[in-house]
Design a protein around this motif. Sequence first.
Motif, PDB file in Angstrom:
ATOM      1  N   ARG A 180       2.073   1.735  -3.510  1.00 55.90           N
ATOM      2  CA  ARG A 180       0.975   2.214  -4.357  1.00 55.90           C
ATOM      3  C   ARG A 180       0.717   3.692  -4.104  1.00 55.90           C
ATOM      4  O   ARG A 180       0.532   4.478  -5.049  1.00 55.90           O
ATOM      5  N   TYR A 181       0.761   4.101  -2.837  1.00 57.10           N
ATOM      6  CA  TYR A 181       0.559   5.494  -2.488  1.00 57.10           C
ATOM      7  C   TYR A 181       1.660   6.360  -3.091  1.00 57.10           C
ATOM      8  O   TYR A 181       1.400   7.418  -3.672  1.00 57.10           O
TER       9      TYR A 181
ATOM     10  N   TYR B  62       3.522   5.723  -5.690  1.00 57.65           N
ATOM     11  CA  TYR B  62       3.365   5.743  -7.140  1.00 57.65           C
ATOM     12  C   TYR B  62       2.284   6.740  -7.538  1.00 57.65           C
ATOM     13  O   TYR B  62       2.480   7.548  -8.462  1.00 57.65           O
ATOM     14  N   GLU B  63       1.141   6.701  -6.850  1.00 54.91           N
ATOM     15  CA  GLU B  63       0.048   7.622  -7.168  1.00 54.91           C
ATOM     16  C   GLU B  63       0.451   9.072  -6.895  1.00 54.91           C
ATOM     17  O   GLU B  63       0.130   9.965  -7.671  1.00 54.91           O
ATOM     18  N   ARG B  64       1.167   9.305  -5.812  1.00 53.95           N
ATOM     19  CA  ARG B  64       1.607  10.660  -5.488  1.00 53.95           C
ATOM     20  C   ARG B  64       2.570  11.186  -6.535  1.00 53.95           C
ATOM     21  O   ARG B  64       2.469  12.330  -6.977  1.00 53.95           O
TER      22      ARG B  64
ATOM     23  N   GLU C 294       0.821  -1.211   0.000  1.00 49.10           N
ATOM     24  CA  GLU C 294       0.000   0.000   0.000  1.00 49.10           C
ATOM     25  C   GLU C 294       0.857   1.265   0.000  1.00 49.10           C
ATOM     26  O   GLU C 294       0.510   2.251  -0.633  1.00 49.10           O
TER      27      GLU C 294
ATOM     28  N   LYS D 249       2.786  10.143  -9.657  1.00 46.66           N
ATOM     29  CA  LYS D 249       2.053  10.312 -10.902  1.00 46.66           C
ATOM     30  C   LYS D 249       1.256  11.609 -10.883  1.00 46.66           C
ATOM     31  O   LYS D 249       1.259  12.364 -11.866  1.00 46.66           O
ATOM     32  N   ASN D 250       0.619  11.930  -9.781  1.00 47.91           N
ATOM     33  CA  ASN D 250      -0.165  13.162  -9.677  1.00 47.91           C
ATOM     34  C   ASN D 250       0.733  14.390  -9.698  1.00 47.91           C
ATOM     35  O   ASN D 250       0.371  15.426 -10.243  1.00 47.91           O
TER      36      ASN D 250
END
Length: 116
Positions: A103-104, A106-108, A100, A110-111
């Motif tokens: 994943r967090y 990676y999302e951060r 997790e 990417k954003n």
Amino acid sequence: IAAFSTVFGKLGGCFVSVAIAFFAFATIIAWEYQGECAFGFLVKKRRYCLCYRFLYGLLTFAGAVCTLEAVWDFSDIMNGLMALPNLLCVLALSGTVCREMNRYEYERKKNRDCAK
């Protein structure tokens, strides 16, 4: 008690003594209720909660009549044993936490890249 007695006299010492007794009694009741709710959640059967109450009352009585050293030793052992299930759960969930967290991140990232 000594501090209150020096300022408020004998009445101050009596007040602190009564307040400590009420606090101790309220704490005993609160811990029993919290433990009974947790025990009821674990066993899912209401009839076993009566056994919990009896055992809790028995241990409370034993704690009141035992020596202070024995009570503190027992308390230290039980607090140490509470670490075992917590450490086992932390170990069991470590893979999920790492997944997790990745994943967090990676999302951060990417954003953040999209915002530029």
